[in-house]
Design a protein around this motif. Structure first.
Motif, short mmCIF file in Angstrom:
data_model
loop_
_atom_site.label_atom_id
_atom_site.label_comp_id
_atom_site.label_asym_id
_atom_site.label_seq_id
_atom_site.Cartn_x
_atom_site.Cartn_y
_atom_site.Cartn_z
N ILE A 214 0.84 -1.20 0.00
CA ILE A 214 0.00 0.00 0.00
C ILE A 214 0.88 1.25 0.00
N HIS A 215 1.92 1.26 0.83
CA HIS A 215 2.85 2.40 0.86
C HIS A 215 3.46 2.62 -0.52
N SER A 216 3.81 1.54 -1.18
CA SER A 216 4.41 1.65 -2.51
C SER A 216 3.46 2.31 -3.50
N ILE A 217 2.19 1.90 -3.44
CA ILE A 217 1.19 2.49 -4.35
C ILE A 217 1.03 3.98 -4.06
N ILE A 218 0.90 4.33 -2.78
CA ILE A 218 0.65 5.72 -2.42
C ILE A 218 1.86 6.61 -2.69
N ASN A 219 3.04 6.11 -2.32
CA ASN A 219 4.24 6.96 -2.36
C ASN A 219 4.89 7.07 -3.72
N THR A 220 4.75 6.06 -4.52
CA THR A 220 5.49 6.07 -5.80
C THR A 220 4.61 6.21 -7.03
N SER A 221 3.32 5.89 -6.92
CA SER A 221 2.49 5.89 -8.13
C SER A 221 2.30 7.27 -8.72
N MET A 222 2.29 8.30 -7.89
CA MET A 222 2.16 9.65 -8.42
C MET A 222 3.28 9.96 -9.40
N GLN A 223 4.50 9.51 -9.06
CA GLN A 223 5.64 9.76 -9.95
C GLN A 223 5.59 8.83 -11.16
N ILE A 224 5.27 7.55 -10.90
CA ILE A 224 5.30 6.57 -11.99
C ILE A 224 4.25 6.88 -13.04
N TYR A 225 3.03 7.22 -12.58
CA TYR A 225 1.93 7.38 -13.52
C TYR A 225 1.71 8.82 -13.95
#
Length: 867
Positions: free
Chosen positions: A115-126
């Motif tokens: 969940i942390h990975s989705i929240i913290n990194t997805s903004m940059q990835i997507y």
């Protein structure tokens, strides 16, 4: 549009899981005591994820880069449920709890990390920022642009589309030209493609001379208040021949420079001394009207605002004193007439020529359009280009695919694309409720009560969190259904004298439902193959990243042979597989098994793959025994047992282990033996018992502590003696629906106890049905007249007094059987202001004449007179 849909369903999945964990922390406190802190942390992380998905959904509609994200969100939410449910199951059935506690912690920590990975990194990835900037070029935006309406649009031969709208045209014209001394909002309501805009356009152009000024604006789901106000203002200032280009340009520049508040003041000033007509075409929400209504003054007598909308709630909110106009579906004859006009151009003398050999093919295709004008028009436009009988035959082979294709011209936009707008507009919590309707066979009558119970069992329903609203799950679920009805996506009708309501959808709306359900692998359907020799197992052969071939719901349609040892040729995702059985679709994380027809080999339920079930409906063959293993399904919330024979069924005592059960439906089976295990189902909310004849039960009521069911909301066919014996009339204060049989030697006293009990006098009871033995008479029922919370009353048995002292003015449904009334009940009943359903049968009245006045029964919808 798939990504937009996925983000909505991802939000639904996370919300569902958060609610599920909240429930488990309360009801499974002992099982989760040692890992409570871990579970609470996981719940908080999921709440953050829920907000993240909601925020992402509000900022964009769809983008390829979101596909992986939303699947990750759905997967992590589903796995969180699996981890906790599995832990509870193992702790409950094991003495070595510490071992299982050690296993759950790393699993929870792994989920939290994801969940942390989705929240913290997805903004940059997507790159959501770029998605927002690019979103305006999406297909949905293009569709909205091409759907923009104007009263001056050239629809071709407009008279063709008016083939069935004559009555609606007259009604709408009368409403718009009626001169009332207030601002009236008139509405045209109906599902997409029903012809609302076409009707409004026809009448608008006809009545414009009746008004001093008029304007037509297209609202749709994505509206900008400022743009709508400017559009109305500029239409009201229609340029005349004396105005040159510079003056017109100057006026535009002035209006465009105004603020939203100044635009509202400008419009009010322009309209206050005029009789005006403003059309708001395709308005979707109450919020939209709340923003816009500030710009409309009362105006001169006869001023009108006209809505076209798919939402009855919007129409009612706009003007509670005005009845919406709903264009009818086409009859088969009207459908064929419209199709003929569209498919065959006028000949030289102005008539349309249809060769007789085309007529039967055309009528067959028209029938498949389900009376929806848009579908007929789309099909007619397609057939117009087909010049041979063979080409017509090819179209007939797959009418639906041709009708649903997106054509290049605006007026032939695919039907699915039009109807999908209603689906995309649903709030996330209603989407799975709508998709659930696709689980049932075509033309299947879905009982409303059963549907809402299934929704509750699935965990789709949440009650209001407002302190001033005390709402049961059943009431909330009925509210969900009403909203789908108001949005013209589902229809509800009464099917019989009991007032039982059934749900159905228009065939083309059902196509949309099943299409989206397949895309999401929402459920896997086992149905009888066309050859009647095999079965189909159908689900989406989805191309979505991360999708699973197994759904968490397995639905078995009528006509399938489902015994475990049956090996048949089945269809899996479009491929024939020999020696396959329905059991191959059962897996350890299965949550729902609905057997809607045929008998099931109950020994299969002993499999550990069923241990996570929450919803189970099955049909028991004659002579079958319900295995003790059913008691191991501790996560069950909904259990419905049907019997295909009159052979009595014994319930195993292990059924009492189902401590999470909320609905136990035994209404269509014959029970025998003791039923004391029911009192151990402490969270039971709905208990439906079998029908009995002559007040004789084959099953044993001894030691049934019915008073233990503190959460019970619905009790159907319960003996009065059982309630009285355990003082349940004073304890079951959450009861909303009670169907009670009177038995024993103290019937007169028992009725008085019931009518004076807290469950009746508290005002919480909404529905009461009382049945007397054939040789007894109801004592005074006068106290019912003061029960203003009661809206549904059923009285089965002889009534010694007139109706005037019995029925409350709040009643909406009344059933009278065996009443043997000697005085005509109609003069009393016809004055009930809210009565919608009335059934009078089986010697309810023994006189020879009943009289009703012309003004009686102001809201009656159903009247049944029998025997």
């Amino acid at each position: 549009m798939a990504e937009f849909l996925l983000s909505k369903l991802a939000e639904s999945a996370v919300s569902h899981t958060v609610q599920r964990i909240s429930d488990l922390l309360i009801h499974e406190a002992s099982s989760l005591r040692s890992v409570r802190e871990d579970v609470v942390l996981l719940q908080n992380e999921l709440r953050s994820l829920q907000g993240f998905v909601k925020d992402a959904d509000s900022k964009q509609e769809h983008d390829q880069r979101l596909r992986e994200l939303v699947h990750q969100v759905k997967d992590v939410a589903s796995e969180a449920e699996d981890v906790i449910d599995t832990h509870i199951l193992k702790v409950t059935s094991s003495y070595i709890k510490a071992f299982h506690n050690k296993r759950i912690r790393p699993q929870v920590n792994s989920l939290r990390s994801r969940i942390h990975s989705i929240i913290n990194t997805s903004m940059q990835i997507y790159g959501f920022k770029s998605v927002i900037e690019e979103g305006n070029s999406s297909m949905v935006e293009l569709q909205r642009y091409f759907r923009r309406s104007s009263p001056n649009d050239d629809d071709g031969d407009n008279d063709d589309v008016m083939v069935s709208l004559k009555g609606s045209i007259n009604a709408l014209t009368a409403e718009l030209t009626k001169e009332e001394d207030r601002l009236c909002i008139v509405s045209v309501v109906g599902m997409g493609g029903l012809g609302k805009t076409t009707l409004a356009k026809k009448v608008y152009n006809g009545v414009k001379p009746h008004f001093d000024c008029s304007a037509w604006v297209f609202i749709s789901q994505k509206y900008v208040v400022r743009d709508v106000l400017i559009d109305i203002s500029t239409q009201l200032d229609s340029p005349n021949e004396d105005m040159n280009f510079e003056i017109i340009k100057s006026g535009w520049e002035i209006v465009n420079a105004l603020t939203e508040h100044e635009l509202i003041d400008l419009l009010r000033h322009k309209l206050k001394e005029k009789r005006f007509l403003v059309v708001l075409d395709d308005i979707w929400t109450i919020v939209a009207w709340d923003f816009l209504k500030r710009a409309f003054p009362k105006g001169k007598k006869g001023s009108k605002v006209l809505f076209t909308t798919r939402n009855r709630e919007v129409a009612t909110y706009g003007d509670p004193w005005s009845s919406p106009i709903e264009p009818p579906f086409l009859t088969l004859e009207e459908s064929w007439e419209l199709l003929r006009r569209k498919a065959f151009p006028r000949d030289i003398v102005g008539e349309r020529c249809c060769p007789p050999e085309y007529e039967n093919l055309g009528k067959e295709m028209a029938k498949k359009c389900g009376g929806l004008p848009l579908a007929v028009v789309v099909l007619g436009g397609l057939l117009k280009a087909k010049n041979s009988l063979d080409q017509w035959k090819k179209v007939l082979q797959d009418v639906n695919s041709h009708v649903n294709k997106l054509q290049s011209r605006q007026q032939y936009e695919g039907v699915n694309e039009i109807l999908l707008l209603s689906y995309h507009d649903l709030p996330y919590n209603l989407k799975p409720c709508f998709l659930y309707l696709g689980n049932f066979p075509e033309d299947y009558e879905i009982p409303k009560r059963k549907l809402v119970r299934l929704w509750i069992g699935e965990g789709f329903i949440s009650t209001s969190t407002r302190a001033d609203i005390k709402q049961t799950l059943g009431e909330a679920a009925e509210g969900y259904l009403e909203e789908l009805v108001d949005r013209c996506m589902v229809m509800v009708d009464r099917s019989d004298r009991t007032g039982k309501k059934t749900c159905c959808m228009h065939d083309l709306m059902r196509d949309v439902c099943t299409l989206k359900a397949k895309e999401e692998t929402f459920a896997q359907i086992i149905q009888q193959h066309e050859s009647n020799k095999s079965i189909d197992i159908s689900a989406a052969s989805s191309l979505q990243v991360g999708s699973s071939s197994h759904s968490r719901r397995l639905v078995i349609h009528p006509g399938c042979d489902l015994h475990c040892n049956t090996q048949q040729t089945c269809t899996f995702f479009g491929k024939h597989v020999k020696n396959a059985s329905w059991m191959e679709q059962v897996h350890a994380n299965l949550r729902t098994l609905l057997c809607l027809g045929g008998s099931l080999s109950l020994s299969a339920l002993n499999s550990s793959n069923f241990r996570m079930l929450r919803v189970l409906e099955l049909c028991v063959a004659g002579g079958s025994k319900i295995p003790r293993g059913v008691g191991n399904l501790i996560h069950l919330r909904y259990l419905c047992i049907n019997s295909s024979s009159k052979t009595a069924i014994n319930l195993p005592s292990s059924l009492g282990n189902l401590r999470n059960l909320q609905t136990l439906d035994l209404g269509r089976c014959n029970l025998a033996g003791p039923v004391r295990m029911i009192s151990r189902m402490i969270h039971l909310r709905r208990l439906i018992l079998p029908h009995v004849s002559d007040e004789k039960w084959n099953f044993d009521w001894s030691d049934v502590g019915i008073d233990e069911l503190k959460d019970i909301e619905t009790l159907k066919r319960i003996p009065a003696s059982v309630l009285i014996r355990y003082d349940a009339l004073n304890k079951l204060t959450n009861l909303r629906k009670l169907q009670i049989y009177f038995d024993g030697n103290n019937i007169h006293d028992d009725i008085i106890r019931v009518l004076r009990s807290p469950i009746v006098e508290s005002g919480c009871l909404r529905s009461l049905c009382m049945r007397m033995p054939s040789n007894h008479v109801f004592p005074s029922l006068e106290s019912l007249s003061s029960c203003h919370s009661l809206t549904r009353i059923g009285l089965i048995g002889k009534i010694s007094e007139g109706m005037h002292s019995i029925i409350s003015i709040t009643v909406t449904k009344l059933t009278l059987l065996d009443s043997q009334l000697e005085q005509d009940p109609m003069p009393v009943l016809e004055k009930l202001p809210n009565l919608r359903f009335l059934f009078v049968g089986r010697n309810a009245y023994v006189g020879s004449r009943m009289d009703c006045s012309a003004d009686g029964f102001p809201r009656l919808e159903f009247l049944g007179l029998y025997d």
